[in-house]
Structure formats: structure tokens, C-alpha cells
Design a protein around this motif. Structure first.
Motif, PDB file in Angstrom:
ATOM      1  N   GLY A   9      19.437   9.773   8.455  1.00 26.17           N
ATOM      2  CA  GLY A   9      20.721   9.109   8.581  1.00 26.17           C
ATOM      3  C   GLY A   9      20.806   8.127   9.711  1.00 26.17           C
ATOM      4  N   ARG A  10      19.783   8.088  10.578  1.00 26.34           N
ATOM      5  CA  ARG A  10      19.792   7.139  11.685  1.00 26.34           C
ATOM      6  C   ARG A  10      19.168   5.817  11.246  1.00 26.34           C
ATOM      7  NH1 ARG A  10      16.916  10.507  16.364  1.00 26.34           N
ATOM      8  NH2 ARG A  10      15.499  10.882  14.606  1.00 26.34           N
ATOM      9  N   SER A  11      19.679   4.730  11.821  1.00 35.12           N
ATOM     10  CA  SER A  11      19.150   3.423  11.457  1.00 35.12           C
ATOM     11  C   SER A  11      17.789   3.219  12.103  1.00 35.12           C
ATOM     12  CB  SER A  11      20.122   2.315  11.888  1.00 35.12           C
ATOM     13  OG  SER A  11      20.238   2.298  13.296  1.00 35.12           O
ATOM     14  N   ARG A  12      16.915   2.486  11.436  1.00 40.55           N
ATOM     15  CA  ARG A  12      15.620   2.116  11.993  1.00 40.55           C
ATOM     16  C   ARG A  12      15.383   0.647  11.673  1.00 40.55           C
ATOM     17  NH1 ARG A  12      11.845   2.615   7.660  1.00 40.55           N
ATOM     18  NH2 ARG A  12      12.702   3.744   5.887  1.00 40.55           N
ATOM     19  N   ARG A  13      14.613  -0.004  12.520  1.00 37.89           N
ATOM     20  CA  ARG A  13      14.391  -1.430  12.361  1.00 37.89           C
ATOM     21  C   ARG A  13      13.394  -1.689  11.235  1.00 37.89           C
ATOM     22  NH1 ARG A  13      16.822  -4.273  16.196  1.00 37.89           N
ATOM     23  NH2 ARG A  13      17.441  -3.254  18.130  1.00 37.89           N
ATOM     24  N   LEU A  14      13.722  -2.680  10.431  1.00 40.17           N
ATOM     25  CA  LEU A  14      12.840  -3.085   9.339  1.00 40.17           C
ATOM     26  C   LEU A  14      12.189  -4.407   9.725  1.00 40.17           C
ATOM     27  CD1 LEU A  14      11.951  -2.308   6.455  1.00 40.17           C
ATOM     28  CD2 LEU A  14      13.740  -3.799   5.605  1.00 40.17           C
ATOM     29  N   THR A  15      10.876  -4.430   9.714  1.00 38.70           N
ATOM     30  CA  THR A  15      10.107  -5.610  10.093  1.00 38.70           C
ATOM     31  C   THR A  15       9.161  -5.955   8.946  1.00 38.70           C
ATOM     32  OG1 THR A  15       8.265  -4.350  11.046  1.00 38.70           O
ATOM     33  CG2 THR A  15      10.159  -4.815  12.492  1.00 38.70           C
ATOM     34  N   PRO A  16       8.547  -7.138   8.986  1.00 41.85           N
ATOM     35  CA  PRO A  16       7.534  -7.454   7.972  1.00 41.85           C
ATOM     36  C   PRO A  16       6.417  -6.417   7.930  1.00 41.85           C
ATOM     37  CG  PRO A  16       8.199  -9.445   9.106  1.00 41.85           C
ATOM     38  CD  PRO A  16       8.860  -8.311   9.835  1.00 41.85           C
ATOM     39  N   ASP A  17       5.997  -5.913   9.095  1.00 39.98           N
ATOM     40  CA  ASP A  17       4.943  -4.894   9.119  1.00 39.98           C
ATOM     41  C   ASP A  17       5.376  -3.615   8.419  1.00 39.98           C
ATOM     42  OD1 ASP A  17       3.246  -6.565  10.481  1.00 39.98           O
ATOM     43  OD2 ASP A  17       3.620  -5.689  12.460  1.00 39.98           O
ATOM     44  N   THR A  18       6.655  -3.251   8.587  1.00 37.87           N
ATOM     45  CA  THR A  18       7.174  -2.065   7.906  1.00 37.87           C
ATOM     46  C   THR A  18       7.150  -2.255   6.398  1.00 37.87           C
ATOM     47  OG1 THR A  18       8.669  -1.709   9.772  1.00 37.87           O
ATOM     48  CG2 THR A  18       9.128  -0.480   7.756  1.00 37.87           C
ATOM     49  N   VAL A  19       7.511  -3.438   5.935  1.00 35.39           N
ATOM     50  CA  VAL A  19       7.507  -3.746   4.505  1.00 35.39           C
ATOM     51  C   VAL A  19       6.077  -3.684   3.959  1.00 35.39           C
ATOM     52  CG1 VAL A  19       7.954  -5.542   2.791  1.00 35.39           C
ATOM     53  CG2 VAL A  19       9.606  -5.126   4.624  1.00 35.39           C
ATOM     54  N   VAL A  20       5.145  -4.282   4.682  1.00 37.52           N
ATOM     55  CA  VAL A  20       3.745  -4.294   4.228  1.00 37.52           C
ATOM     56  C   VAL A  20       3.180  -2.882   4.205  1.00 37.52           C
ATOM     57  CG1 VAL A  20       1.419  -5.074   4.822  1.00 37.52           C
ATOM     58  CG2 VAL A  20       3.333  -6.669   4.953  1.00 37.52           C
ATOM     59  N   ARG A  21       3.494  -2.084   5.198  1.00 39.57           N
ATOM     60  CA  ARG A  21       3.006  -0.700   5.235  1.00 39.57           C
ATOM     61  C   ARG A  21       3.539   0.095   4.044  1.00 39.57           C
ATOM     62  NH1 ARG A  21      -1.316   1.109   6.580  1.00 39.57           N
ATOM     63  NH2 ARG A  21      -1.159   2.042   4.512  1.00 39.57           N
ATOM     64  N   ALA A  22       4.810  -0.092   3.733  1.00 44.71           N
ATOM     65  CA  ALA A  22       5.398   0.588   2.578  1.00 44.71           C
ATOM     66  C   ALA A  22       4.734   0.124   1.289  1.00 44.71           C
ATOM     67  CB  ALA A  22       6.904   0.328   2.530  1.00 44.71           C
ATOM     68  N   ALA A  23       4.437  -1.167   1.198  1.00 48.80           N
ATOM     69  CA  ALA A  23       3.780  -1.703   0.008  1.00 48.80           C
ATOM     70  C   ALA A  23       2.369  -1.138  -0.138  1.00 48.80           C
ATOM     71  CB  ALA A  23       3.739  -3.226   0.075  1.00 48.80           C
ATOM     72  N   LEU A  24       1.652  -0.972   0.956  1.00 51.10           N
ATOM     73  CA  LEU A  24       0.307  -0.393   0.903  1.00 51.10           C
ATOM     74  C   LEU A  24       0.359   1.077   0.502  1.00 51.10           C
ATOM     75  CD1 LEU A  24      -1.379  -2.027   4.024  1.00 51.10           C
ATOM     76  CD2 LEU A  24      -1.967  -2.428   1.624  1.00 51.10           C
ATOM     77  N   ASP A  25       1.365   1.790   0.998  1.00 48.71           N
ATOM     78  CA  ASP A  25       1.528   3.188   0.583  1.00 48.71           C
ATOM     79  C   ASP A  25       1.791   3.271  -0.923  1.00 48.71           C
ATOM     80  OD1 ASP A  25       1.147   4.041   3.170  1.00 48.71           O
ATOM     81  OD2 ASP A  25       3.292   4.265   3.609  1.00 48.71           O
ATOM     82  N   LEU A  26       2.617   2.350  -1.419  1.00 51.29           N
ATOM     83  CA  LEU A  26       2.902   2.298  -2.857  1.00 51.29           C
ATOM     84  C   LEU A  26       1.632   1.968  -3.638  1.00 51.29           C
ATOM     85  CD1 LEU A  26       5.177   2.409  -5.014  1.00 51.29           C
ATOM     86  CD2 LEU A  26       5.489  -0.046  -4.637  1.00 51.29           C
ATOM     87  N   LEU A  27       0.851   1.031  -3.136  1.00 49.52           N
ATOM     88  CA  LEU A  27      -0.421   0.684  -3.765  1.00 49.52           C
ATOM     89  C   LEU A  27      -1.318   1.904  -3.881  1.00 49.52           C
ATOM     90  CD1 LEU A  27      -2.504  -1.674  -4.585  1.00 49.52           C
ATOM     91  CD2 LEU A  27      -3.260  -1.493  -2.205  1.00 49.52           C
ATOM     92  N   ASP A  28      -1.449   2.653  -2.798  1.00 51.23           N
ATOM     93  CA  ASP A  28      -2.339   3.811  -2.801  1.00 51.23           C
ATOM     94  C   ASP A  28      -1.862   4.903  -3.747  1.00 51.23           C
ATOM     95  OD1 ASP A  28      -3.984   2.589  -0.952  1.00 51.23           O
ATOM     96  OD2 ASP A  28      -3.059   3.551   0.778  1.00 51.23           O
ATOM     97  N   GLU A  29      -0.557   5.026  -3.902  1.00 53.19           N
ATOM     98  CA  GLU A  29      -0.011   6.070  -4.762  1.00 53.19           C
ATOM     99  C   GLU A  29      -0.023   5.701  -6.244  1.00 53.19           C
ATOM    100  OE1 GLU A  29       3.858   7.252  -3.526  1.00 53.19           O
ATOM    101  OE2 GLU A  29       3.230   7.711  -1.469  1.00 53.19           O
ATOM    102  N   LYS A  30       0.291   4.438  -6.555  1.00 47.93           N
ATOM    103  CA  LYS A  30       0.538   4.078  -7.948  1.00 47.93           C
ATOM    104  C   LYS A  30      -0.300   2.927  -8.469  1.00 47.93           C
ATOM    105  CE  LYS A  30       5.302   5.789  -7.901  1.00 47.93           C
ATOM    106  NZ  LYS A  30       6.715   5.482  -8.246  1.00 47.93           N
ATOM    107  N   GLY A  31      -1.024   2.218  -7.598  1.00 47.06           N
ATOM    108  CA  GLY A  31      -1.859   1.118  -8.047  1.00 47.06           C
ATOM    109  C   GLY A  31      -1.171  -0.223  -7.924  1.00 47.06           C
ATOM    110  N   LEU A  32      -1.974  -1.273  -8.097  1.00 49.70           N
ATOM    111  CA  LEU A  32      -1.488  -2.636  -7.857  1.00 49.70           C
ATOM    112  C   LEU A  32      -0.376  -3.037  -8.815  1.00 49.70           C
ATOM    113  CD1 LEU A  32      -1.862  -5.188  -6.183  1.00 49.70           C
ATOM    114  CD2 LEU A  32      -3.646  -5.908  -7.787  1.00 49.70           C
ATOM    115  N   GLU A  33      -0.442  -2.617 -10.063  1.00 52.83           N
ATOM    116  CA  GLU A  33       0.573  -3.025 -11.038  1.00 52.83           C
ATOM    117  C   GLU A  33       1.962  -2.503 -10.681  1.00 52.83           C
ATOM    118  OE1 GLU A  33      -0.492  -2.082 -15.021  1.00 52.83           O
ATOM    119  OE2 GLU A  33      -2.231  -3.415 -15.059  1.00 52.83           O
TER     120      GLU A  33
END
Length: 206
Positions: A9-33
Motif C-alpha cells: 500500500g505504500r508508494s514506490r518510485r517508478l523509473t525506466p529501470d523498474t519498467v525494464v526489470r519488470a519486463a525482463l521478469d515477464l520475459l523469463d516467466e512467459k516468453g518474448l511473445e
């Protein structure tokens, strides 16, 4: 920089690095598509426009992801002799690609002129120049090493496709005598094929 709500429930800062890290986690879990701006936004619990504020387009997101993968390649502790250094660099490159699901497919589809990518390229090309190659030889041999590694690694990361079985059924001494003669060698260990190909490139380059 924007803020989003964490699970606590606490706010956290969103940066380009945070977005890229989340995208890489998604890649590892589900693949590029499965990677999209909307899917990354859902993962972060923000609106898609918030993600696009940081990465602009999906193409740009993929470039930043590819550069982040390149940033995982350690460039310290390299061997002294140029040929051993080139081998070690290429092995490290392959390991970075293999560390992520569809890592090779991600990198092969982007052309980022970003810090980590340029840092690796500078080190590889500088190593080849040190061998005495001229500019064209160093540039083209670097491309040969990179394309070979990407292609083989992409095949290694592809879903199982029983290529050996299909070839065995399709290739006969009468229909394809040359292929039949080398049939047992057309597949095999990716590690062994990688080392063989890399040795062939560097032997020709020396």
C-alpha cells in the motif's frame, strides 16, 4: 519519475529501470511473445500510459531490455592473449543470452546503440583489432561472431522440434547422399557446436 502503489500500500518510485526489470521478469516467466507495454503495466499495477511515459514504445522497451541483458556480461578478469580474450567474451555473451528465456530472440530483434551494448562491442572489436586485423576485418569478424552466437543460441532456446527425427525420416542415401553421410553430425550438443564454430571463426581470423 512517477509513483505507484506497492503490495503493502505504500508508494514506490517508478523509473525506466523498474519498467525494464519488470519486463525482463515477464520475459523469463512467459516468453518474448507475452511482453507488451500493457502486460508490463499490469505487472507493475499501473496504467499503460505510465509505462509508455518511461519507455515511449514497445520497440524502445525491447531495446532497453536487450541492453540490460548485455549489461549482465562481466568484462573484468579477461585473458591477456587476444584469441583467448575473444573466446571468453563470446562465451560470456552466450551465457547472458541463455540466462533469459528467449534471450537470443530478444537481442537479435533489436539494434540498440545503448551503453551496455556499446561497451561489449567496444571490447570485442578492440580485442580483434589487437590481433592485427584492419578495420574491416575486425568489424566483420565481430559481426560473424555475434550472428553465429545469436543464431545458435536462438535455436537452443527454441521449443523442442524433433529435427533429428524429421531429418532421419526425410534423408536417404538415394535422395540426399551428402546429407545422409553427415546425418549423425547435423545435431548434437549445443556446447560442442558452439565451441567448434567459435574456433573456426577465430582460426580463420588469426
Amino acid at each position: 519519475m512517477t509513483k505507484t502503489q506497492g503490495n503493502d500500500g505504500r508508494s514506490r518510485r517508478l523509473t525506466p529501470d523498474t519498467v525494464v526489470r519488470a519486463a525482463l521478469d515477464l520475459l523469463d516467466e512467459k516468453g518474448l511473445e507475452a511482453v507488451s507495454s500493457r502486460a508490463v503495466a499490469d505487472r507493475l499495477g499501473v496504467r499503460m500510459n505510465t509505462v509508455l511515459w518511461h519507455v515511449k514504445t514497445k520497440g524502445r522497451l525491447l531495446e532497453l531490455m536487450a541492453d540490460a541483458v548485455m549489461g549482465e556480461i562481466p568484462l573484468d578478469g579477461l585473458p591477456g592473449p587476444w584469441d583467448e580474450r575473444a573466446r571468453d567474451l563470446t562465451r560470456r555473451y552466450r551465457r547472458a543470452l541463455l540466462a533469459h528465456r528467449d534471450g537470443a530472440a530478444l537481442v537479435i530483434g533489436t539494434y540498440p546503440a545503448e551503453p551496455h551494448t556499446l561497451r561489449f562491442a567496444e571490447t570485442l572489436v578492440g580485442t580483434l583489432l589487437e590481433s592485427g586485423m584492419d578495420g574491416r576485418e575486425a568489424a566483420w569478424n565481430a559481426w560473424t561472431i555475434i550472428y553465429f552466437t545469436l543464431g545458435l543460441t536462438q535455436e537452443e532456446q527454441a521449443p523442442p522440434h524433433d529435427l533429428d527425427g524429421r531429418l532421419a525420416r526425410a534423408v536417404t542415401p538415394a535422395s540426399h547422399p551428402a546429407l545422409h553421410r553427415v546425418l549423425e553430425h547435423l545435431g548434437g550438443s549445443f556446447d560442442e557446436r558452439f565451441e567448434f564454430g567459435l574456433s573456426a571463426i577465430l582460426r580463420t581470423s588469426g
